[in-house]
Design an enzyme around this catalytic site. Structure first.
Site, short mmCIF file in Angstrom:
data_model
loop_
_atom_site.label_atom_id
_atom_site.label_comp_id
_atom_site.label_asym_id
_atom_site.label_seq_id
_atom_site.Cartn_x
_atom_site.Cartn_y
_atom_site.Cartn_z
NE ARG A 172 -4.04 -2.18 1.81
CZ ARG A 172 -4.83 -2.79 2.66
NH1 ARG A 172 -4.66 -2.62 3.96
NH2 ARG A 172 -5.79 -3.58 2.23
CG HIS A 174 -3.18 -1.49 -8.26
ND1 HIS A 174 -2.24 -0.82 -9.01
CD2 HIS A 174 -3.64 -2.48 -9.06
CE1 HIS A 174 -2.14 -1.36 -10.20
NE2 HIS A 174 -2.98 -2.37 -10.25
CD GLU A 175 -1.71 -4.53 -3.38
OE1 GLU A 175 -2.12 -5.18 -2.40
OE2 GLU A 175 -1.28 -5.08 -4.41
N GLY A 176 -6.56 -2.75 -2.26
CA GLY A 176 -7.67 -2.27 -1.44
C GLY A 176 -8.27 -1.01 -2.03
CD GLN A 186 -6.78 1.18 1.69
OE1 GLN A 186 -6.34 1.41 2.80
NE2 GLN A 186 -6.45 0.08 1.02
#
Length: 600
Positions: free
Chosen positions: A308, A452-454, A459
């Site tokens: 992240r 990407h990545e959550g 978030q």
């Protein structure tokens, strides 16, 4: 960019002071600068010239192998030879024992030059770091060491076609298959989707870290995240001496995804255990358990947090690349004439568009987003160093700050440095959306980072639903204390006192909204507006950073005045936006929660 990077590292974050710590004792500003110089040169010569090429010549599967441009292989070889894969590792592992903040700053050059080619290295580094934290001694020696050396690259395999953000729904099974020196052995069967760097021929092997569930005695898998375990699944099987055995594991490419951006990084649907290959004479991908059964997600979060920060840095540098391109264009592009008392004089020469107030607005916005975003990512990396090498009290505080800042570090640049790319296109006008200029590619590449990545929404839920309320809100209190320290210092400077008061009011407004969001104690009511909360929280953090940077950027130089002008822009044009965002949060606005499908 380099002048700003040096300012952030040495004048603001004082990274040279880290050399007083035992781990970094052999380093100095001279060694840090040498690393930055080397990476800047490699990025300029091996990555940047081919960024357009890897966008237009997408990875393709010829029936046997995934084909990539030769420039990707050459760029990754240069990166491997630089030693950056092991930059932060112990000397005994072939590393340089660099601080995380220097490693992050050095990698910024690669993200700016070609974020897609740099993706292979980022994933490999995160994969190996996870194994160093959670793997057995032999797993570290065989897999992590080989990845740090660049012999093998790595991936993270979480999502499935039916389970994107909802990892509790993963269906990949892992059946016990005996013991092995490399760890408890299992046979995996299932599919993994959206796997970046999942198939290529850059290195002789690919090490997949795969989330899967071990069925119970009744053959059923535990529902929810508690049943998820983590496995090392190499593309080619290896022995305990890190040698290829010559046997292919049962991992097969099912297809390549064709993306809006990041086209230079392969993105794959992988089949595990479909039977195309028969390791040991039977189907099932051989995997080795990492950590304990049922703790896969806990282990994977180690890699996800690094990823992240890496995604945030990539978003920043794409924004930075667009900013520099549009700034250069605005300085040389003549268009329009000044308006005098009698109107425009058509006989006068046109002036560069950078002289127009609205173009300056767009450039100032970009500057505030990308330079502020870079400060955010480097601060997080500096906090990682504090977490690992500071004394107990400092390490604990760094950990608490990272808890609340990592959702911002990932999400804020993904939204606002994307906006910077949009503004860069606007500065170039019609030329901006043609492939004759690079800014449209920067926007396409950056658009993926909000996913990407959550995703953004994930978030926001993590921040408002967990990070700011856990342990009685202790992490939020630590952040507020740090912000208040900056406010107190700024109040002593007459030129910054007004901004200090505005930040104090914004921080208080954020605190009230946080309390009001949870006033009913009903999670669905509190979290319905988690994304506006995330946006407001991010803007308050960036306002804090810009005030802190303004305190550091003293003097009459153009450089210092530019920093203070960007801060003024952020306070005048951006910080006021939080009122609208926090309004719906504090009031627990029910519209989005109560909206019905049929009403659309």
């Amino acid at each position: 960019m380099r002048q700003t990077l040096d300012f952030l590292l040495y004048d603001w974050l004082k990274v040279q002071d880290l050399s007083a710590r035992q781990r970094f004792a052999e380093h100095s500003r001279e060694t840090y600068d040498a690393v930055l110089d080397t990476c800047e040169k490699i990025a300029r010569e091996k990555f940047a010239p081919f960024n357009r090429l890897v966008d237009t010549q997408e990875p393709h599967f010829d029936g046997e192998r995934v084909q990539l441009p030769a420039s990707t292989h050459a760029a990754m070889q240069a990166y491997i030879e630089s030693g950056m894969l092991a930059a932060a590792q112990d000397y005994e592992l072939g590393g340089m024992q660099l601080p995380c903040v220097i490693e992050m700053a050095a990698n910024a050059f690669f993200s700016k030059a070609s974020v897609a080619m740099g993706g292979y290295a980022m994933l490999t580094n995160g994969n190996a770091n996870l194994l160093m934290a959670h793997g057995t001694a032999l797993q570290r020696e065989v897999f992590a060491r080989s990845e740090f050396a660049g012999r093998w690259f790595g991936t993270m395999c979480l999502s499935e076609t039916q389970a994107g953000s909802s990892l509790s729904d993963v269906a990949t099974r892992a059946e016990p298959d005996g013991d092995d020196p490399l760890g408890p052995r299992y046979r995996l069967k299932g599919n993994k989707m959206w796997i970046s760097a999942g198939e290529h021929e850059i290195t002789e092997n690919i090490i997949h870290l795969v989330l899967a569930k071990i069925p119970g005695p009744d053959g059923k898998m535990t529902p929810g995240t508690r049943g998820i375990s983590l496995f090392i699944v190499p593309k080619h099987l290896v022995n305990e001496f890190a040698e290829l055995t010559g046997e292919r594991n049962d991992v097969a490419l099912a297809g390549l995804n064709h993306k809006l951006g990041y086209r230079g990084t392969t993105n794959c649907l992988l089949n595990f255990g479909e039977g195309r290959y028969q390791p040991g004479g039977k189907s099932g991908a051989i995997g080795y358990l990492v950590g304990q059964p049922g703790e896969g997600l806990k282990c994977m979060f180690h890699m996800m947090n690094e990823a992240r920060i890496g995604v945030g840095l990539g978003a920043v540098m794409l924004g930075y690349a667009g900013y520099e391109a549009s700034l250069a264009y605005a300085r040389q592009r003549p268009q329009g004439r000044p308006v005098g008392p009698a109107g425009k004089d058509a006989a006068s020469p046109q002036r560069p568009i950078i002289e127009h107030a609205d173009v300056k607005r767009m450039l100032l916005a970009q500057k505030s987003y990308v330079e502020g975003g870079l400060a955010l990512e480097l601060l997080c990396a500096r906090l990682v160093d504090e977490q690992h090498t500071g004394d107990a009290a400092v390490a604990q505080q760094a950990q608490q700050l990272l808890e609340v800042l990592i959702p911002i570090a990932k999400s804020w640049p993904s939204e606002w440095c994307l906006e910077a790319n949009s503004l860069a296109i606007q500065v170039l006008g019609g030329y901006g959306y043609t492939r004759d200029f690079p800014v449209e590619q920067y926007w396409r590449d950056n658009r993926l980072n909000m996913i990407h990545e959550g995703t953004h929404g994930i978030q926001g839920l993590d921040l408002l639903g967990r990070k700011v309320v856990m342990n009685g809100g202790s992490a939020l209190l630590v952040l507020a204390a740090r912000i208040n320290q900056t406010i107190e210092r700024a109040l002593q400077d007459p030129t910054l006192a007004e901004q200090a008061n505005e930040l104090a009011a914004a921080l208080a407004r954020l605190g009230r909204a946080t309390k009001n969001a949870w006033a009913s104690g009903v999670p669905e009511e509190a979290l319905a507006n988690a994304t506006p909360y995330l946006q407001a929280f991010g803007h308050v953090v960036l306002a804090w950073l810009w005030l802190d940077l303004s305190l550091c950027a003293a003097g009459p130089s153009d450089f210092a005045q530019g920093k203070r002008a960007a801060a003024r822009y952020f306070y005048a044009y951006e910080l006021p936006k939080i009122e609208a965002w926090l309004g719906v949060v504090g009031n627990r606005e029910a519209l989005c929660r109560e909206m019905r499908d049929g009403w659309f």
